[in-house]
Write a protein that holds these residues in place. Structure first.
Motif, short mmCIF file in Angstrom:
data_model
loop_
_atom_site.label_atom_id
_atom_site.label_comp_id
_atom_site.label_asym_id
_atom_site.label_seq_id
_atom_site.Cartn_x
_atom_site.Cartn_y
_atom_site.Cartn_z
N ASP A 1 -0.17 16.59 -46.18
CA ASP A 1 0.17 16.48 -44.75
C ASP A 1 -1.06 16.17 -43.90
O ASP A 1 -1.01 16.25 -42.68
N ASP A 2 -2.18 15.81 -44.54
CA ASP A 2 -3.39 15.42 -43.83
C ASP A 2 -3.39 13.92 -43.60
O ASP A 2 -3.21 13.13 -44.55
N LYS A 3 -3.60 13.50 -42.36
CA LYS A 3 -3.69 12.08 -42.01
C LYS A 3 -5.16 11.70 -41.95
O LYS A 3 -5.93 12.27 -41.18
N VAL A 4 -5.55 10.71 -42.75
CA VAL A 4 -6.94 10.29 -42.82
C VAL A 4 -7.02 8.77 -42.78
O VAL A 4 -6.04 8.07 -43.03
N ARG A 5 -8.21 8.27 -42.47
CA ARG A 5 -8.48 6.85 -42.58
C ARG A 5 -9.34 6.64 -43.82
O ARG A 5 -10.46 7.15 -43.90
N TYR A 6 -8.81 5.87 -44.77
CA TYR A 6 -9.43 5.71 -46.09
C TYR A 6 -10.39 4.53 -46.09
O TYR A 6 -10.14 3.49 -45.47
N PHE A 7 -11.51 4.70 -46.81
CA PHE A 7 -12.44 3.61 -47.05
C PHE A 7 -12.91 3.64 -48.50
O PHE A 7 -13.10 4.71 -49.09
N SER A 8 -13.09 2.48 -49.08
CA SER A 8 -13.58 2.37 -50.45
C SER A 8 -15.01 2.90 -50.55
O SER A 8 -15.76 2.92 -49.57
N TYR A 9 -15.38 3.32 -51.75
CA TYR A 9 -16.75 3.78 -52.00
C TYR A 9 -17.76 2.69 -51.68
O TYR A 9 -18.93 2.96 -51.37
N LYS A 10 -17.33 1.44 -51.72
CA LYS A 10 -18.22 0.31 -51.45
C LYS A 10 -18.66 0.26 -49.99
O LYS A 10 -19.64 -0.42 -49.66
N GLU A 11 -17.93 0.98 -49.12
CA GLU A 11 -18.20 0.91 -47.68
C GLU A 11 -19.41 1.74 -47.27
O GLU A 11 -19.85 1.66 -46.12
N CYS A 12 -19.95 2.57 -48.18
CA CYS A 12 -21.14 3.37 -47.88
C CYS A 12 -22.29 2.90 -48.75
O CYS A 12 -22.10 2.57 -49.93
N ILE B 1 -9.80 13.26 -39.12
CA ILE B 1 -8.80 13.94 -39.95
C ILE B 1 -7.83 14.68 -39.05
O ILE B 1 -8.23 15.41 -38.15
N ALA B 2 -6.53 14.48 -39.28
CA ALA B 2 -5.50 15.13 -38.47
C ALA B 2 -4.38 15.62 -39.39
O ALA B 2 -4.38 15.36 -40.59
N ARG B 3 -3.44 16.34 -38.81
CA ARG B 3 -2.30 16.86 -39.55
C ARG B 3 -1.02 16.18 -39.06
O ARG B 3 -0.77 16.10 -37.87
N TYR B 4 -0.23 15.68 -40.01
CA TYR B 4 1.05 15.09 -39.62
C TYR B 4 1.95 16.13 -38.96
O TYR B 4 2.71 15.80 -38.05
N ASP B 5 1.84 17.40 -39.40
CA ASP B 5 2.70 18.41 -38.80
C ASP B 5 2.19 18.88 -37.44
O ASP B 5 2.82 19.70 -36.78
N ASP B 6 1.02 18.36 -36.98
CA ASP B 6 0.55 18.63 -35.62
C ASP B 6 1.20 17.68 -34.61
O ASP B 6 1.20 17.96 -33.41
N MET B 7 1.67 16.55 -35.11
CA MET B 7 2.22 15.54 -34.23
C MET B 7 3.46 16.07 -33.50
O MET B 7 4.31 16.73 -34.09
N ILE B 8 3.53 15.80 -32.19
CA ILE B 8 4.66 16.24 -31.37
C ILE B 8 5.38 15.02 -30.84
O ILE B 8 4.74 14.13 -30.25
#
Length: 470
Positions: free
Chosen positions: A331-342, A356-363
């Motif tokens: 239920d964690d909402k994240v923005r994903y990046f490949s290991y190549k991005e660092c 990082i946010a929670r889908y169950d926080d959304m109103i």
């Protein structure tokens, strides 16, 4: 564990990298995937034969370990499980559920989730090797420049059934730092103790770091002179880049970020030497893919998202015998990046810092998806504010309304407050698409040290009142 190393990056002599466990932090991506598959194959075989919860799951879906011959097979054939699945199991077979997978006599520690979602607490039983292996914090601390003998502060409330405080204690011992657990003291006293012992590092939530900053100013404390911070690591909360840069300036050190959960049992992601906001941009949290198998999936299609896209974290614990998890939807909402991005060279995929946010926080308000983090960014985007509380309710004539009470810092004039109230109302409408009523809080609002709970939804109660009148 391999010996920690400080390594200058080839072709970048000005950049120094700190690897606490180079045996896994310096391997290739191909070697990491091979390690994941080796651990996963053993895990699937083990739970199929020893864990009734997963044996029943596999039987229900007509799969056996022989059907899983690759990571892709695993993702396509093993179903995702949810918090409700775990709670149902615990309710039917209390207290741990069939998922425990080991004799209760081997449980040496129990973790429970905080229960802030409102639907119940997950329970996890851990063996002694689990507890020792899950002391993963030193990777993050070492990358941030912390070394054996440094003074480290933990201001989190010491609730021993939560994974973070418990694993911090193990991490302090493993790293050999001088740890101070100050969660039981009020903020002023924490800061006084810190002034005596000159800490080098602190793990803290963004909301509480803001609170500490305000109190430091009230007490006349200058962290650059009164403390010896090398770095500060934030967890459990999102933040804006401008806020992070201001905190770095005030505290005189680089900000880092960690990502952990009770489900993982400890920390499971950390920023490298670049920190949370390198060059004024959002940094990357490296996921510990040698101990956790991470998937970041589209919430609707359940397909992997591409680098730069948002999705939900689905995890599999690769190195735990007590209460293992296979394809658990976080239920964690994240923005994903490949290991190549660092550019740090670690083989681990990453997620974006501060978002990082929670889908169950959304109103959902008037048909619009409202994320508390978006409201945070508007309210705390103004230096004059210190806290807020949001309330969603239904009026007597059935209209949905939103009231946001804002607390201002000391010394802000009434004219400035009024102008800010009007400006923030416009900004919120533009940011989230929902009109909100803003007013100054009439009394001091609650302050938070761990997870901030700023919103209440009273619509069900309001609708029931209307129904009773009909």
């Amino acid at each position: 564990m391999a010996i920690a190393k400080d390594i200058y990056v080839q072709h970048q002599p000005e950049v120094k990298r700190y690897y606490y466990n180079p045996a896994v932090e310096c391997i290739s991506r191909e070697e990491l995937l091979a390690l994941q598959w080796l651990k996963l194959k053993k895990l699937v075989e083990h739970v199929y034969h020893t864990n009734k919860f997963y044996r029943n799951l596999f039987t229900k879906n007509k799969i056996t370990p022989e059907d899983i011959q690759s990571l892709e097979d695993y993702r396509h054939k093993v179903p995702i499980i949810t918090k409700q699945d775990l709670l149902n199991d615990q309710n039917e077979y209390p207290p741990y559920g069939l998922r425990l997978g080991i004799p209760e006599t081997k449980v040496v520690h129990t973790h429970m989730t905080s229960g802030t979602s409102g639907i119940g607490q997950e329970v996890y039983g851990l063996t002694r090797p689990d507890v020792e292996y899950l002391a993963t914090w030193p990777r993050a601390w070492y990358a941030a420049g912390i070394r054996r003998g440094d003074v480290v502060v933990n201001p989190f409330p010491m609730n021993p059934v939560l994974a973070a405080p418990d694993s911090l204690i193990s991490g302090f011992a493993k790293m050999g730092v001088n740890g101070f657990h100050l969660g039981m003291y009020p903020t002023h006293q924490k800061l006084d103790i810190m002034r005596r012992f000159k800490p080098h590092f602190m793990d803290i939530s963004p909301v509480y770091l803001t609170r500490m900053t305000v109190i430091c100013q009230e007490m006349g404390i200058d962290p650059k002179k009164d403390y010896c911070f090398k770095a500060i690591l934030t967890m459990v909360g999102s933040f804006e880049v401008d806020w992070a840069l201001e905190m770095q300036e005030f505290w005189g050190c680089k900000l880092h970020e960690g990502y952990g959960s009770t489900q993982a049992g400890s920390l499971m992601g950390y920023t490298c030497e670049n920190g949370s906001v390198p060059n004024g941009q959002r940094g990357r949290i490296h996921l510990m893919e040698d101990i956790i198998l991470f998937e970041v999936l589209d919430r609707e299609t359940r397909e992997p998202v591409k680098s730069g896209e948002e999705g939900e974290v689905v995890l599999t614990t690769l190195s735990r015998s007590g209460s293992p998890l296979l394809r658990f939807a976080m239920d964690d909402k994240v923005r994903y990046f490949s290991y190549k991005e660092c550019d740090c060279g670690r083989p681990f995929d990453t997620i974006e810092c501060g978002t990082i946010a929670r889908y169950d926080d959304m109103i959902k308000i008037r048909g619009m998806n409202v994320w508390p983090q978006a409201v945070d960014s508007v309210i705390f985007g103004h230096k004059e504010t210190s806290e807020y509380q949001g309330r969603v309710y239904v009026t007597e004539d059935g209209r949905e309304e939103v009231l946001v009470q804002v607390e201002f810092k000391q010394g802000i004039g009434d004219q400035v407050k009024g102008d800010l109230i009007n400006r923030m109302a416009v900004e919120l409408k533009e940011k989230v698409g929902v009109s909100m009523t803003l007013e100054e809080a009439k009394e001091e609002l609650p302050k938070f040290e761990f997870k901030a709970v700023r919103w209440t939804d009273e619509r069900l109660k309001g609708r029931q009142k209307i129904a009773w009148r009909l």
